[in-house]
Scaffold this motif. Structure first.
Motif, PDB file in Angstrom:
ATOM      1  N   ILE A 194     -56.459 -67.213 -42.296  1.00  7.37           N
ATOM      2  CA  ILE A 194     -55.516 -66.262 -43.028  1.00  7.37           C
ATOM      3  C   ILE A 194     -54.066 -66.983 -43.448  1.00  7.37           C
ATOM      4  N   ASN A 254     -60.254 -73.048 -34.022  1.00  7.73           N
ATOM      5  CA  ASN A 254     -58.809 -73.017 -34.488  1.00  7.73           C
ATOM      6  C   ASN A 254     -58.070 -71.836 -33.672  1.00  7.73           C
ATOM      7  N   SER A 306     -55.449 -72.137 -40.268  1.00 12.09           N
ATOM      8  CA  SER A 306     -55.761 -70.804 -39.874  1.00 12.09           C
ATOM      9  C   SER A 306     -56.430 -70.314 -41.343  1.00 12.09           C
ATOM     10  N   LYS A 311     -52.446 -61.966 -26.811  1.00 10.15           N
ATOM     11  CA  LYS A 311     -52.984 -61.019 -28.089  1.00 10.15           C
ATOM     12  C   LYS A 311     -54.393 -60.699 -27.466  1.00 10.15           C
ATOM     13  N   GLU A 340     -66.766 -64.191 -40.998  1.00  7.36           N
ATOM     14  CA  GLU A 340     -65.496 -64.177 -41.390  1.00  7.36           C
ATOM     15  C   GLU A 340     -65.300 -65.734 -41.661  1.00  7.36           C
TER      16      GLU A 340
END
Ligand SMILES: O=CCCCC(=O)O
Length: 454
Positions: A263, A131, A261, A86, A228
């Motif tokens: 999210i 993470n 995470s 990614k 964030e």
């Protein structure tokens, strides 16, 4: 906290690093400035060539880079390899799209020519968490370098080998010597860097207190920041949902990255009509997850990052149960070597319990039975966080309601919250401000200059 690689699967300290001195940091900032003067004059084509090369190195070395991540923070090797790929994707995205995102935007005025120009700012400090040790850094570095900025990285103290590997890859790809530097320093040294006039902006992905500290220092220095931070994302399931998919994706959404995470789906709001069925299916799916050696292909969930991470989640679950929550399954430490935790599910969490409001950073699903979508959205919005969210329903009116009223930086319909280089990423409320990725992510650290030529 010392800067060291400690394998979460065994607890063994593998390597300890000496911290960079103030003089080392000053030299890195000077190198960053020198590199900025060089790459801001590079053409987009030249930057793109080095960025595609960065992607190529990441793709070629995905297995070994993934193994470093697994060794330092415990994510499964399969997930780590996917993360490296990614990173290559975000490099290629900005290599191809940066020029378009930063092209002058012409506006008709009385002047002979008027436009917005996007110009680089200079060295940017990135404070990053452990993470997603490669992804979160490349999410910053790829747009920063393609815009002509340079990067200084203060990575989490438990992933020094990842930090050094990133610096090495960017150098090998052909960017100038000082274009991206990893600073092996403790958190207490960050303020000095933020207050250095040569450092023009900062970005932080991490905890709320760390974000507040960086933002307040940058505020006093009048420097732009992107933050964030945490999340306690809702995952709402309504009666018309495809339950097979919702359950499968819900379990993935909570347990991805060993549950660590921002999210990850953390609170599951399930309509009363389907609650018992969904709960039973979640229980079965969670009990089937394989916890074990993160290097094994069979493993779904590796160890948590360290003893503190494990202790914290055990405490959160135990306190919730003391407060009256019911344990549907799991949610306890696994005895033996390493920081292993049995994924769990809690329900009937009382509003008075901390677990009702706080972020749980590990594989624990919190289930809430709701009578309506409005109730689910109202409870969702009681959270101080507003990062991602997901709703599962075939009903268009329900989809529209969730999109309009959930207070979050993203709402995903019939899928889980995820990041994608092509879409902006970030939160509201205590989840942060500013956006990464897409056009917004590369423009975040640009001087949007108004140009008007009479
Ligand atoms: O802790 C934050 C995780 C972000 C993961 C992603 O960007 O996909």
């Amino acid at each position: 906290m010392s800067i060291q690689t400690q394998n979460p699967a065994t607890g063994e300290v593998i390597k300890t690093f000496e911290a960079h001195s103030d003089a080392d940091v000053d030299a890195a900032i000077a190198a960053s400035v020198a590199a900025f003067h060089e790459i801001r004059d590079w053409s987009f084509e030249k930057r793109a060539k080095a960025m595609h090369k960065t992607a190529e190195i990441l793709e070629d070395e995905a297995e070994s880079l993934g193994a470093i991540m697994t060794l330092e923070m415990g994510k499964t090797h399969q997930a780590a390899i996917a993360e490296v790929k990614k990173c290559a994707l975000v490099c290629r995205y900005y290599a191809d799209e940066a020029e378009g995102h930063l092209a002058n935007e012409y506006v008709k005025t009385e002047a002979s020519e008027a436009y917005r120009a996007y110009l680089p700012l200079g060295p940017v400090l990135a404070v990053m968490p452990w993470n997603y040790p490669l992804w979160q850094v490349f999410r910053f570095a790829a747009p920063a370098l393609m815009a002509g900025n340079t990067g200084l990285l203060k990575h989490a103290s438990n992933v020094p080998q990842c930090a050094l590997a990133i610096e090495d890859i960017i150098k090998r790809a052909g960017f100038p010597e000082g274009a991206f530097r990893s600073l092996l320093i403790r958190g207490s040294k960050v303020e000095r860097i933020l207050r250095d006039d040569r450092v023009r902006a900062a970005t932080l992905t991490g905890s709320e207190p760390a974000g507040a500290s960086v933002a307040s220092i940058c505020g006093s220095e009048i420097k732009p920041t992107v933050l964030e931070l945490g999340g306690s994302d809702a995952f709402i399931i309504m009666p018309s949902a495809d339950l097979d998919a919702a359950v499968k994706v819900g379990v993935e959404a909570r347990n991805q990255n060993n549950g660590q995470s921002c999210i990850a789906a953390k609170r599951f709001f399930i309509h009363a009509d389907i609650y018992d069925e969904v709960k039973a299916r979640f229980k079965q799916a969670v009990e089937a997850l394989i916890v074990g050696d993160p290097m094994s292909r069979e493993t779904d969930i590796g160890p948590l990052v360290n003893q503190d991470g494990l202790d914290e989640i055990v405490k959160q679950v135990d306190n919730a149960v003391k407060d009256g929550a019911q344990r549907v399954t799991g949610g306890h430490a696994i005895s033996g070597q390493g920081y292993y935790f049995k994924p769990g599910i809690l329900e009937d969490i009382p509003k008075s319990s901390k677990a009702y409001h706080e972020e749980i950073f590990g594989p624990v699903m919190l289930l809430f039975k709701v009578e309506s979508l409005k109730e689910a959205v109202d409870i969702t919005n009681e959270s101080p966080f507003g990062l991602g969210s997901a709703i599962w329903t075939q009903d268009k009116a329900e989809q529209d309601y969730a999109i309009r009223y959930i207070e979050a930086g993203a709402t995903f319909v019939n899928s889980k919250t995820s990041s994608d280089p092509r879409l902006p990423f970030g939160g509201i409320k205590r989840s942060g401000f500013g956006r990464e990725l897409a056009a917004e992510g590369i423009r975040a650290f640009c001087n949007l200059k108004t140009v008007s030529i009479a």
